[in-house]
Write an enzyme that holds these catalytic residues in place. Structure first.
Site, short mmCIF file in Angstrom:
data_model
loop_
_atom_site.label_atom_id
_atom_site.label_comp_id
_atom_site.label_asym_id
_atom_site.label_seq_id
_atom_site.Cartn_x
_atom_site.Cartn_y
_atom_site.Cartn_z
N ASP A 164 6.25 -7.66 7.48
CA ASP A 164 6.11 -7.35 6.05
C ASP A 164 6.86 -8.35 5.18
OD1 ASP A 164 4.61 -5.18 6.79
OD2 ASP A 164 6.13 -3.68 6.29
N HIS A 207 10.89 -0.46 10.34
CA HIS A 207 10.10 0.58 9.67
C HIS A 207 9.17 1.30 10.65
CE1 HIS A 207 10.74 -1.25 5.40
NE2 HIS A 207 11.70 -0.41 5.75
N ASP A 253 6.21 2.50 10.52
CA ASP A 253 4.81 2.10 10.70
C ASP A 253 4.69 0.83 11.56
OD1 ASP A 253 5.93 0.75 8.43
OD2 ASP A 253 3.93 0.18 7.75
N HIS A 254 5.84 0.29 11.99
CA HIS A 254 5.86 -0.88 12.87
C HIS A 254 6.43 -0.55 14.25
CE1 HIS A 254 4.97 -3.93 9.66
NE2 HIS A 254 5.23 -2.84 8.97
N HIS A 310 12.81 -7.97 3.02
CA HIS A 310 12.11 -6.67 3.07
C HIS A 310 13.04 -5.66 3.74
CE1 HIS A 310 8.80 -3.85 3.51
NE2 HIS A 310 9.02 -3.80 4.81
N HIS A 362 -0.34 -5.95 7.02
CA HIS A 362 -1.10 -5.03 6.16
C HIS A 362 -2.30 -5.72 5.52
CE1 HIS A 362 1.70 -1.55 5.99
NE2 HIS A 362 2.64 -2.46 6.17
N HIS A 395 10.57 -5.58 12.49
CA HIS A 395 11.59 -4.85 11.74
C HIS A 395 11.47 -3.36 12.02
CE1 HIS A 395 8.16 -4.52 9.03
NE2 HIS A 395 8.80 -3.66 8.26
ZN LIG Z 1 8.12 -2.65 6.42
#
Ligand SMILES: [Zn+2]
Length: 267
Positions: free
Chosen positions: A141, A62, A64-65, A120, A179, A60
């Site tokens: 996530d 985001h 941090d990905h 998410h 995570h 996805h």
């Molecule tokens: Zn995420």
């Protein structure tokens, strides 16, 4: 079938930021990376493993990905295949995927099936592999060890259906989530489902692992089905806890799920 697909697959957790795991999937001298939020830690790990990066796989949008995609790509003259969700606009994606698609990750020759898991984010996808290997799942996530992702873009109904899709995978499937949230998730799970003996055991195990700063993932679908309250909203004990916290909320499984997710957000 090419020779490489008979060689063993190894999956290495690369910690990043505060609590992310970026996954390197290695076969022979090649490795693909799942959700590289940070390029530098991946470059270090590749060097340490003496592996050549062969592909990027994204669940996805985001940051941090995805934050490391551009740097990893430009260091390789833009030649890497980048798999990602068709329903999200992620710069650099070269192969846009949606549920039902099947890919073979070049270099490591790993077959992955794409599963739509909105909730998410609106276009979140997961990747399931079982062809010639013990089954594995990269779910970003969406499903966490002992919990699930927050509803940033999708509805509770969508997330409920997404989690049901993942829960239906073979019980032995190893769950590579993104995570290290397990200890916190299980603290909440114990409040919701205190009579669950397996959960009580798991929480102790996880606390011991974290005291030694060790990873609590991958998990398995079997363990999640037995201990993760977000996969267990039809159980009487979970319904009763949700009713007690939020009277009238446990009308049906989706409503119970929505109330449970909201409760966790306040926890
Ligand atoms: Zn995420």
């Amino acid at each position: 079938m090419s020779g490489i697909s008979g060689l063993p697959l190894t999956i290495v957790a690369v910690p990043a930021f505060k609590d992310n795991y970026l996954w390197l999937v290695r076969r022979d001298r090649y490795a693909a990376v799942v959700d590289p939020g940070d390029a530098a830690v991946i470059e270090d790990a590749l060097q340490r493993l003496d592996a050549t990066l062969c592909a990027i796989v994204l669940t996805h949008h985001h940051a941090d990905h995805t934050g490391g995609v551009a740097a990893l790509q430009s260091a390789r003259n833009g030649r890497l295949p980048v798999f990602g969700p068709a329903a999200e606009a992620i710069p650099g994606v070269t192969a846009a995927l949606s549920g039902g698609d099947r890919i073979v990750v070049p270099g490591i020759e790993l077959t992955l099936e794409v599963i739509d898991v909105p909730g998410h984010t609106r276009g979140h996808i997961a990747y399931f592999g079982s062809d010639g290997i013990a089954p594995i799942l990269f779910c970003g996530d969406t499903l966490f060890a002992g919990g699930c992702g927050r509803l940033f873009e999708g509805t509770a109904e969508q997330m409920f259906a997404s989690l049901a899709r993942l829960a239906a995978l073979p019980p032995e499937t190893l769950v590579y989530c993104a995570h290290e949230y397990t200890a916190n998730n299980l603290r909440f799970a114990l409040v919701v489902d205190p009579g669950n003996a397996l959960l009580v055991e798991r929480e102790k195990d996880v606390r011991a692992l974290r005291q030694e700063n060790r990873a609590t993932v991958p998990s398995s679908i079997r363990l999640e089905r037995a201990t993760n309250p977000f996969l267990r909203v039809s159980e009487a004990a979970i319904r009763a806890s949700v009713e007690n916290e939020d009277p009238g909320a446990a009308k049906n499984p989706v409503a119970t799920f929505a109330a449970l997710r909201a409760w966790k957000d306040r926890f």
